[in-house]
Design an enzyme around this catalytic site. Structure first.
Site, short mmCIF file in Angstrom:
data_model
loop_
_atom_site.label_atom_id
_atom_site.label_comp_id
_atom_site.label_asym_id
_atom_site.label_seq_id
_atom_site.Cartn_x
_atom_site.Cartn_y
_atom_site.Cartn_z
CB SER A 64 -0.92 -0.07 1.22
OG SER A 64 -1.78 1.00 1.26
CB SER B 93 0.52 1.93 15.43
OG SER B 93 0.57 1.30 14.16
N GLY B 94 -1.45 -0.64 15.09
CA GLY B 94 -1.47 -2.05 14.73
C GLY B 94 -0.53 -2.36 13.58
CB THR B 95 0.27 -0.89 10.51
OG1 THR B 95 0.21 0.51 10.79
CG2 THR B 95 -1.09 -1.40 10.18
CG ASP C 132 -2.98 -0.83 -2.01
OD1 ASP C 132 -3.06 0.33 -1.56
OD2 ASP C 132 -3.45 -1.81 -1.41
CD GLU D 299 -9.29 3.00 8.53
OE1 GLU D 299 -9.10 2.56 9.66
OE2 GLU D 299 -8.51 2.83 7.59
NE ARG E 11 -1.21 4.90 13.72
CZ ARG E 11 -0.16 4.94 12.91
NH1 ARG E 11 0.63 6.00 12.91
NH2 ARG E 11 0.12 3.92 12.11
C1 GN1 Z 1 -4.48 6.47 12.12
C2 GN1 Z 1 -4.43 5.65 10.89
O1 GN1 Z 1 -4.52 6.21 9.80
N1 GN1 Z 1 -4.27 4.33 11.05
C3 GN1 Z 1 -4.18 3.42 9.92
C4 GN1 Z 1 -3.13 2.36 10.17
O2 GN1 Z 1 -3.49 1.64 11.33
P1 GN1 Z 1 -2.71 1.74 12.74
O3 GN1 Z 1 -3.27 0.59 13.54
O4 GN1 Z 1 -3.07 3.07 13.30
O5 GN1 Z 1 -1.24 1.64 12.44
O6 GN1 Z 1 -3.08 1.45 9.07
C5 GN1 Z 1 -4.30 0.73 8.87
C6 GN1 Z 1 -4.07 -0.25 7.73
O7 GN1 Z 1 -3.75 0.39 6.54
C7 GN1 Z 1 -5.43 1.70 8.58
O8 GN1 Z 1 -6.62 0.98 8.45
C8 GN1 Z 1 -5.53 2.73 9.71
O9 GN1 Z 1 -6.48 3.71 9.41
MG MG Z 2 -3.77 0.96 0.41
#
Ligand code: GN1
Ligand code: MG
Length: 541
Positions: free
Chosen positions: A68, A506-508, A290, A385, A513
């Site tokens: 992405s 954050s999950g990613t 993507d 989102e 955050r």
């Molecule tokens: C604040 C923010 O934009 N968080 C993003 C980000 O998640 P986090 O869990 O915040 O890292 O990546 C996700 C996957 O792409 C998306 O769904 C989400 O909106």
């Molecule tokens: Mg994407």
């Protein structure tokens, strides 16, 4: 059950799986990491996607190789269900465990666990797994595709699995083609579907456009190639649409200083090569790498930048669909609602609730949560989102009612539902939805923007030694751990007019955050700094 040849699997495993002693997590966005570490992940993920197909009686599952909006050196992979939505969440811990066994344990341990999993999911003898593959424009994608297919073919044998490789696609195109479940369909079918849906709503040359030009920043990603193909047969004045950052053949430029994520987080125009002078009559949008996210923006006559993000897109759709529901006299029978996360701007929630009088739900971050809520709570469930990832889901009841009604507005509702990719957020389909809405309402970008004004806000992140110490409740709007931090955060933001703040891991990314908003632009940095200090101090003690 198809017989598995352990020696063959070992030979392939030994050849492909070079990454050792490393842990991966299958999250909202699937697996994502530096591409050089993903060989093992791909090897296992392909086999699991095939097993998922077996549990669906051999229907096509989808596998998308992409990272992405991440930088060019990263990559990732995610599995798509036969209905076009994301992998069933209950499979996430299993796939994570099996992938990590491959990188942290012996071949035998991995093989035995995979075999147990395979047996537990296979009930019928004669099901051949089917799956579709596609990838974005990253340099590493073809190699990772090879790692994935090698694993699957070694496990099942070349003749016992059906792999349909689409090559380069956007993520939502792969979701859509998986949903169609037809072996011979290609991106042409995707294009025809959405071009036809558009043609049913757009009157052609007689239609007056509320903007002069449309500039589309495609982040130097796959979106540029796919959009170019799409616009060839799209009933829209071609001289009005211009692709910026369209160099997808140069993957080192992917997402660099451009794209939806850049524009949303930096609140500024992407870098681009055009000499065209920006005009307030022009409309701009940016896809991510993507093309499953989109944000819009424009520049006013004072050259001030105005962002029209995911919140603005959902409010625009809510306004338009509410109008059509009213005109079609179906408003009392069909429930319209908007789904947001805690990151939605407070004034967008207020506008939808107080001005449009449309219900709003809040879910945890991650599209799967929003998708589920939109599906289960509304006949027309709009979800976005703030970062621009979202779509609209239309219920079975909606489809029946609009087809039974022959009035103009009901027909328009039906055609509008066809312009939306209901499997997942889709930059191209969402772009069509926004354009036709603006054209129908005769709204310029400024008209759209002035419906409500965003509260000043700031999204930042801090790196802490262990982000798992941060646990939340109430759709991630409140912290339960570290104990005692939440009241301090509340005391802090209550000092600011219309102050709001929340903190979550954050999950990613390996970060925590911090989101803040308040009515005074000059104080937002102060609020953010104070909350950051509280967060940092809470894990020091
Ligand atoms: C604040 C923010 O934009 N968080 C993003 C980000 O998640 P986090 O869990 O915040 O890292 O990546 C996700 C996957 O792409 C998306 O769904 C989400 O909106
Ligand atoms: Mg994407």
């Amino acid at each position: 059950m198809i017989e598995v040849n352990k020696e063959k699997v070992y030979a392939a495993f030994d050849q492909i799986c070079k990454t050792k002693n490393y842990n991966f997590t299958y999250g909202t966005a699937g697996f994502r990491d530096h591409a050089i570490r993903l060989d093992t992940v791909m090897f296992t993920t392909g086999i699991i996607a095939a097993i998922r197909s077996i549990t669906h009686g051999g229907k096509y599952t989808g596998v998308m190789i992409t990272a992405s909006h991440n930088p060019p050196q990263d990559n990732g992979v995610k599995i798509v269900e036969p209905k076009g939505d994301m992998l069933l969440p209950s499979w996430e811990p299993e796939i994570t465990r099996l992938v990590n066994l491959a990188s942290n344990n012996t071949f035998d341990a991995w093989f035995d666990a995979m075999m147990d999993f395979y047996k537990s999911k296979t009930t019928s003898d004669d099901v051949i797994p089917h799956f579709m593959l596609a990838h974005d424009s990253r340099e590493s994608s073809p190699h990772l595709l090879h790692c994935l297919t090698t694993g699957v073919e070694a496990w099942f044998g070349v003749n016992n699995v059906k792999i349909k490789c689409h090559g380069l696609l956007t993520t939502p195109q792969l979701h859509f083609l998986t949903f169609l479940q037809r072996e011979n369909d290609s991106v042409k079918d995707y294009n025809t579907f959405f071009q036809n849906a558009w043609a049913n709503l757009y009157k052609g040359d007689d239609e007056e456009l509320p903007f002069d030009n449309l500039y589309v920043d495609t982040a130097n990603g796959i979106g540029s190639r796919q959009l170019e193909l799409f616009i060839k047969d799209w009933k829209f004045p071609n001289d009005r649409i211009h692709i910026l950052n369209g160099d997808y053949q140069n993957p080192s430029k992917l997402n660099i200083d451009c794209g939806a994520d850049f524009v949303k987080t930096q609140h500024k125009l992407p870098k681009h090569e055009t000499n065209t002078k920006l005009s307030p009559r022009d409309l701009y949008c940016s896809f991510d790498g993507d093309a499953d996210r989109i944000v819009f923006y424009y520049q006013d006559s004072q050259e001030k930048f105005h962002l029209l993000d995911g919140d603005k897109i959902s409010t625009l759709f809510a306004k338009f669909l509410q109008k059509l529901l009213h005109e079609s006299q179906l408003g009392s029978q069909l429930k319209l609602g908007v789904v947001q996360t805690a990151y939605a701007n407070g004034n967008s929630t207020k506008y939808i609730t107080d001005k449009l009088c449309v219900p709003v739900s809040c879910t945890k971050t991650g599209v799967k949560h929003l998708h589920h809520e939109a599906q289960s709570s509304y006949d027309i469930g709009i979800y976005f989102e703030a970062n621009g990832h979202g779509t609209i889901l239309f219920s079975e009841k909606f489809q029946q009612l609009v087809k039974m009604n022959t009035n103009h507005a009901a027909k328009k509702l039906y055609h509008f539902s066809q312009i939306i990719n209901q499997t997942v957020g889709d930059a191209i389909a969402d772009m069509l939805g926004v354009l036709i809405t603006l054209i129908s309402l005769k709204w310029t970008a400024h008209d759209w923007d002035k419906e409500y004004q965003d509260l000043p806000n700031l999204l930042t992140k801090v790196i802490v030694p262990d982000r798992t110490l941060f646990e939340t409740t109430d759709q991630e709007r409140k912290l339960v751990k570290p104990v005692g931090l939440q009241p301090k955060i509340e005391d802090c933001f209550n000092k600011f007019e219309q102050g709001r703040s929340f903190v979550r891991a954050s999950g990613t990314e390996d970060a925590v955050r911090i989101y803040c908003e308040c009515s005074d632009d000059s104080k937002i940095k102060l609020l953010s700094t104070e909350i950051t200090e509280l967060v940092v101090n809470s894990v020091k003690q």
